[in-house]
Design a protein around this motif. Structure first.
Motif, short mmCIF file in Angstrom:
data_model
loop_
_atom_site.label_atom_id
_atom_site.label_comp_id
_atom_site.label_asym_id
_atom_site.label_seq_id
_atom_site.Cartn_x
_atom_site.Cartn_y
_atom_site.Cartn_z
N LEU A 107 -44.86 -15.15 7.73
CA LEU A 107 -44.29 -16.20 8.58
C LEU A 107 -45.25 -16.56 9.70
O LEU A 107 -45.40 -17.74 10.05
N VAL A 108 -45.92 -15.56 10.26
CA VAL A 108 -46.88 -15.83 11.34
C VAL A 108 -48.06 -16.65 10.81
O VAL A 108 -48.49 -17.62 11.45
N ARG A 109 -48.59 -16.27 9.65
CA ARG A 109 -49.70 -17.04 9.07
C ARG A 109 -49.30 -18.49 8.84
O ARG A 109 -50.05 -19.42 9.16
N LEU A 110 -48.11 -18.68 8.28
CA LEU A 110 -47.64 -20.03 7.99
C LEU A 110 -47.41 -20.81 9.28
O LEU A 110 -47.80 -21.98 9.39
N GLY A 111 -46.79 -20.16 10.26
CA GLY A 111 -46.52 -20.82 11.53
C GLY A 111 -47.79 -21.20 12.26
O GLY A 111 -47.91 -22.30 12.81
N GLN A 112 -48.77 -20.28 12.27
CA GLN A 112 -50.03 -20.57 12.96
C GLN A 112 -50.79 -21.70 12.28
O GLN A 112 -51.37 -22.56 12.94
N GLU A 113 -50.76 -21.69 10.96
CA GLU A 113 -51.46 -22.74 10.21
C GLU A 113 -50.87 -24.11 10.50
O GLU A 113 -51.59 -25.07 10.77
N GLY A 118 -50.82 -29.36 13.64
CA GLY A 118 -49.92 -30.28 14.33
C GLY A 118 -48.70 -30.66 13.52
O GLY A 118 -48.02 -31.64 13.82
N ASN A 119 -48.44 -29.88 12.46
CA ASN A 119 -47.27 -30.13 11.61
C ASN A 119 -46.10 -29.32 12.13
O ASN A 119 -45.88 -28.18 11.75
N SER A 120 -45.34 -29.93 13.06
CA SER A 120 -44.29 -29.19 13.75
C SER A 120 -42.89 -29.40 13.17
O SER A 120 -41.92 -28.89 13.73
N ASP A 121 -42.80 -30.13 12.07
CA ASP A 121 -41.49 -30.47 11.52
C ASP A 121 -40.63 -29.25 11.24
O ASP A 121 -39.43 -29.23 11.52
N ASP A 122 -41.23 -28.20 10.65
CA ASP A 122 -40.42 -27.05 10.29
C ASP A 122 -40.78 -25.79 11.08
O ASP A 122 -40.39 -24.69 10.70
N LEU A 123 -41.49 -25.93 12.20
CA LEU A 123 -41.84 -24.77 13.01
C LEU A 123 -40.60 -24.10 13.58
O LEU A 123 -40.56 -22.87 13.72
N ARG A 124 -39.59 -24.90 13.90
CA ARG A 124 -38.37 -24.31 14.47
C ARG A 124 -37.67 -23.43 13.43
O ARG A 124 -37.20 -22.33 13.75
N SER A 125 -37.63 -23.90 12.19
CA SER A 125 -37.02 -23.09 11.12
C SER A 125 -37.82 -21.81 10.89
O SER A 125 -37.24 -20.73 10.72
N LEU A 126 -39.14 -21.93 10.88
CA LEU A 126 -39.99 -20.76 10.70
C LEU A 126 -39.76 -19.76 11.84
O LEU A 126 -39.71 -18.55 11.60
N GLY A 127 -39.61 -20.28 13.06
CA GLY A 127 -39.35 -19.40 14.19
C GLY A 127 -38.02 -18.69 14.05
O GLY A 127 -37.90 -17.50 14.37
N GLY A 128 -37.02 -19.41 13.55
CA GLY A 128 -35.71 -18.80 13.33
C GLY A 128 -35.78 -17.69 12.31
O GLY A 128 -35.20 -16.60 12.49
N TRP A 129 -36.51 -17.94 11.21
CA TRP A 129 -36.66 -16.91 10.17
C TRP A 129 -37.42 -15.71 10.71
O TRP A 129 -37.12 -14.56 10.36
#
Length: 231
Positions: A107-113, A118-129
């Motif tokens: 999740l960290v690798r995906l979130g950092q990437e 600048g693709n923030s559309d699903d960062l909130r969902s990734l943070g929740g997971w």
């Protein structure tokens, strides 16, 4: 086919959080059963659970209604999370499994990437997971359950601004995982406390005083297909 009460509960809770049902509005068993395509029995059970969680209240002459939390109650939720999130991280450092670490690192690798791109559309969902997995890694069902319920209620009461620097935010996630992986429970507690404090500053109440949100969602929603909900 009987739909489990916990699936109905999840559906109603999600709709409350999403604003489908206004704060203070009535929740009649008949209408809910029709909307979710179930009998009144699982709806009744679901409403009891949601009342215990604080999403629903029972009022004399009105029956079940969506709760109307005060600003003080909403503030208490953020303070509780600031206490429990670091505790969960500290426990995770002591009890996590390799499976938990694998998911957290992924999740960290995906979130950092995505933050770098600048693709923030699903960062909130990734943070929740991420935070859900971190809580599960604590090895405490009670703590995981409390943190999950807090996240649901905070999402209901607050709008959250996107972090000014998502790259930095995900670097903090990475620091948490590093501490958890090393088994350093004090470091895990400290970095999670700092991360939670910064994240809390981005929360804005969806209501003030007794006033309802201006962007209420109409309750005349189409029926929801519950087929396949089994979790």
């Amino acid at each position: 086919m009987r739909i489990p009460a916990h699936s109905v509960c999840t559906a109603i809770r999600d709709d409350i959080v999403a604003g489908v049902y206004e704060r203070g509005s009535r929740l009649t068993e008949e209408l809910l059963a029709r909307r979710y395509g179930v009998s009144r029995v699982p709806v009744r059970e679901a409403l009891r659970t949601l009342e215990a969680e604080g999403f629903v209240v029972t009022r004399r002459h009105a029956g079940a209604c969506v709760a109307e939390p005060t600003e003080r109650e909403a503030a208490d939720l953020l303070e509780m999370r600031m206490l429990l999130e670091p505790l969960g991280a500290a426990r995770a450092a002591q009890r996590r499994t390799e499976a938990h670490l694998k998911v957290l690192r992924g999740l960290v690798r995906l979130g950092q990437e995505r933050a770098r791109r600048g693709n923030s559309d699903d960062l909130r969902s990734l943070g929740g997971w991420f935070h859900e997995t971190l809580a599960q890694a604590s090895g405490s069902h009670a703590l995981t359950s409390m943190l999950t319920q807090l996240r649901h209620k905070i999402a209901w009461m607050y709008a959250v601004e996107a972090p000014a620097d998502p790259v930095e935010s995900w670097a903090e996630h990475g620091a948490i995982v590093d501490a958890v992986a090393r088994g350093d429970h004090e470091r895990a507690r400290t970095v999670t406390a700092l991360h939670t404090e910064r994240a809390t500053a981005a929360h804005r109440l969806r209501f003030t005083g007794g006033a309802e949100r201006a962007d209420r969602v109409r309750t005349s929603q189409p029926p929801v297909n519950m087929t396949g909900l089994r979790h």
